[in-house]
Design a protein around this motif. Structure first.
Motif, PDB file in Angstrom:
ATOM      1  N   ALA A   1       0.881  -1.165   0.000  1.00  0.00           N
ATOM      2  CA  ALA A   1       0.000   0.000   0.000  1.00  0.00           C
ATOM      3  C   ALA A   1       0.920   1.217   0.000  1.00  0.00           C
ATOM      4  N   LEU A   2       0.446   2.302  -0.609  1.00  0.00           N
ATOM      5  CA  LEU A   2       1.302   3.463  -0.818  1.00  0.00           C
ATOM      6  C   LEU A   2       0.546   4.764  -0.596  1.00  0.00           C
ATOM      7  N   TRP A   3       1.221   5.682   0.077  1.00  0.00           N
ATOM      8  CA  TRP A   3       0.734   7.041   0.290  1.00  0.00           C
ATOM      9  C   TRP A   3       1.762   7.991  -0.311  1.00  0.00           C
ATOM     10  N   ARG A   4       1.335   8.974  -1.060  1.00  0.00           N
ATOM     11  CA  ARG A   4       2.262  10.015  -1.497  1.00  0.00           C
ATOM     12  C   ARG A   4       2.635  10.845  -0.265  1.00  0.00           C
ATOM     13  N   ALA A   5       3.869  11.319  -0.244  1.00  0.00           N
ATOM     14  CA  ALA A   5       4.320  12.117   0.908  1.00  0.00           C
ATOM     15  C   ALA A   5       3.563  13.448   0.936  1.00  0.00           C
ATOM     16  N   ARG A   6       2.986  13.720   2.062  1.00  0.00           N
ATOM     17  CA  ARG A   6       2.320  14.999   2.316  1.00  0.00           C
ATOM     18  C   ARG A   6       2.340  15.210   3.815  1.00  0.00           C
ATOM     19  N   ALA A   7       2.162  16.424   4.236  1.00  0.00           N
ATOM     20  CA  ALA A   7       2.314  16.774   5.652  1.00  0.00           C
ATOM     21  C   ALA A   7       1.466  15.881   6.554  1.00  0.00           C
ATOM     22  N   GLU A   8       0.212  15.627   6.207  1.00  0.00           N
ATOM     23  CA  GLU A   8      -0.653  14.835   7.091  1.00  0.00           C
ATOM     24  C   GLU A   8      -0.124  13.413   7.283  1.00  0.00           C
ATOM     25  N   VAL A   9       0.521  12.849   6.272  1.00  0.00           N
ATOM     26  CA  VAL A   9       1.087  11.497   6.382  1.00  0.00           C
ATOM     27  C   VAL A   9       2.290  11.512   7.322  1.00  0.00           C
ATOM     28  N   ILE A  10       3.160  12.503   7.176  1.00  0.00           N
ATOM     29  CA  ILE A  10       4.351  12.589   8.026  1.00  0.00           C
ATOM     30  C   ILE A  10       3.949  12.808   9.484  1.00  0.00           C
TER      31      ILE A  10
ATOM     32  N   TYR B   1      19.640  10.706  11.703  1.00  0.00           N
ATOM     33  CA  TYR B   1      18.609  10.174  12.595  1.00  0.00           C
ATOM     34  C   TYR B   1      17.667  11.250  13.135  1.00  0.00           C
ATOM     35  N   GLU B   2      17.903  12.499  12.775  1.00  0.00           N
ATOM     36  CA  GLU B   2      17.045  13.587  13.247  1.00  0.00           C
ATOM     37  C   GLU B   2      16.163  14.177  12.153  1.00  0.00           C
ATOM     38  N   VAL B   3      16.398  13.814  10.896  1.00  0.00           N
ATOM     39  CA  VAL B   3      15.643  14.427   9.796  1.00  0.00           C
ATOM     40  C   VAL B   3      14.149  14.209   9.967  1.00  0.00           C
ATOM     41  N   PHE B   4      13.740  12.977  10.258  1.00  0.00           N
ATOM     42  CA  PHE B   4      12.308  12.702  10.373  1.00  0.00           C
ATOM     43  C   PHE B   4      11.686  13.477  11.527  1.00  0.00           C
ATOM     44  N   SER B   5      12.276  13.387  12.710  1.00  0.00           N
ATOM     45  CA  SER B   5      11.664  14.047  13.870  1.00  0.00           C
ATOM     46  C   SER B   5      11.632  15.561  13.706  1.00  0.00           C
ATOM     47  N   ALA B   6      12.706  16.144  13.190  1.00  0.00           N
ATOM     48  CA  ALA B   6      12.730  17.598  12.986  1.00  0.00           C
ATOM     49  C   ALA B   6      11.668  18.020  11.979  1.00  0.00           C
ATOM     50  N   THR B   7      11.512  17.230  10.934  1.00  0.00           N
ATOM     51  CA  THR B   7      10.520  17.556   9.901  1.00  0.00           C
ATOM     52  C   THR B   7       9.106  17.372  10.420  1.00  0.00           C
ATOM     53  N   SER B   8       8.834  16.254  11.071  1.00  0.00           N
ATOM     54  CA  SER B   8       7.467  15.998  11.550  1.00  0.00           C
ATOM     55  C   SER B   8       7.043  17.005  12.608  1.00  0.00           C
TER      56      SER B   8
ATOM     57  N   LEU C   1      -2.451   3.745  10.467  1.00  0.00           N
ATOM     58  CA  LEU C   1      -1.985   5.109  10.182  1.00  0.00           C
ATOM     59  C   LEU C   1      -3.081   6.150  10.357  1.00  0.00           C
ATOM     60  N   GLY C   2      -4.335   5.710  10.187  1.00  0.00           N
ATOM     61  CA  GLY C   2      -5.448   6.653  10.288  1.00  0.00           C
ATOM     62  C   GLY C   2      -5.714   7.405   8.997  1.00  0.00           C
ATOM     63  N   ILE C   3      -5.094   6.975   7.901  1.00  0.00           N
ATOM     64  CA  ILE C   3      -5.273   7.597   6.584  1.00  0.00           C
ATOM     65  C   ILE C   3      -5.318   6.467   5.557  1.00  0.00           C
ATOM     66  N   ASP C   4      -6.306   6.497   4.682  1.00  0.00           N
ATOM     67  CA  ASP C   4      -6.380   5.492   3.627  1.00  0.00           C
ATOM     68  C   ASP C   4      -5.217   5.662   2.657  1.00  0.00           C
ATOM     69  N   PRO C   5      -4.657   4.537   2.165  1.00  0.00           N
ATOM     70  CA  PRO C   5      -3.582   4.661   1.184  1.00  0.00           C
ATOM     71  C   PRO C   5      -4.105   5.259  -0.124  1.00  0.00           C
TER      72      PRO C   5
END
Length: 159
Positions: A8-17, A68-75, A118-122
């Motif tokens: 299953a796949l989600w395009r990257a967007r703020a709500e997914v991150i 190791y900080e890219v994800f947390s800083a971005t989210s 995830l709480g979001i449909d793919p």
């Protein structure tokens, strides 16, 4: 004969991150190539799933932020409405989930369980040939979009 993997796949967007961070927390692993990975037993019947946030083609880590900080800083920035270390479209193309250990799972139950987690449909789900995508990515030194290749296999137009 190529092995087809349910995904299953989600395009990257703020709500997914933001949902990834809220529901899953920190990735269990992060790679120099920009990939972020979570392993969770939230598939159909408790099947272990690998959740992989795929980097954009030619990914470059933003300056001043460790691997190791890219994800947390971005989210955190996206959740707060602040400016992330780099625009989202310079970091990740999309989120893919698939059975972590090759378990036999049908695409629709996988997509349904993943949406519950995830709480979001793919955006799309189905069967893909991972080996072909990985070979092309390796051959080009990461200069192709894994997500665009997945979308092509799933019959959806790359963005």
């Amino acid at each position: 004969m190529a092995k087809l993997i349910p995904t299953a796949l989600w395009r990257a967007r703020a709500e997914v991150i933001v949902a990834l961070d809220d529901r899953f927390g920190e990735p269990v692993d992060a790679y120099l190539n920009g990939s972020q990975v979570w392993l969770r037993e939230d598939g159909p019947g408790g099947t272990a799933l690998e959740w992989r946030l795929h980097p954009v083609s030619g990914y470059q880590r933003p300056g001043g932020v460790g691997t190791y900080e890219v994800f947390s800083a971005t989210s955190l920035a996206l959740a707060a409405g602040a400016t992330p270390p780099a625009p989202l479209e310079h970091l990740w193309d999309g989120l893919e989930v698939f059975p972590a250990y090759g378990d036999d799972v049908e695409p629709q139950p996988l997509a349904s369980a993943a949406a519950d987690s995830l709480g979001i449909d793919p955006d799309v789900y189905g069967l893909v040939e991972h080996e072909r995508i990985a070979d092309q990515w390796e051959r080009t030194g990461g200069r192709v979009s894994i997500v665009d290749d997945l979308l092509r296999q799933l019959g959806s137009r790359p963005s």
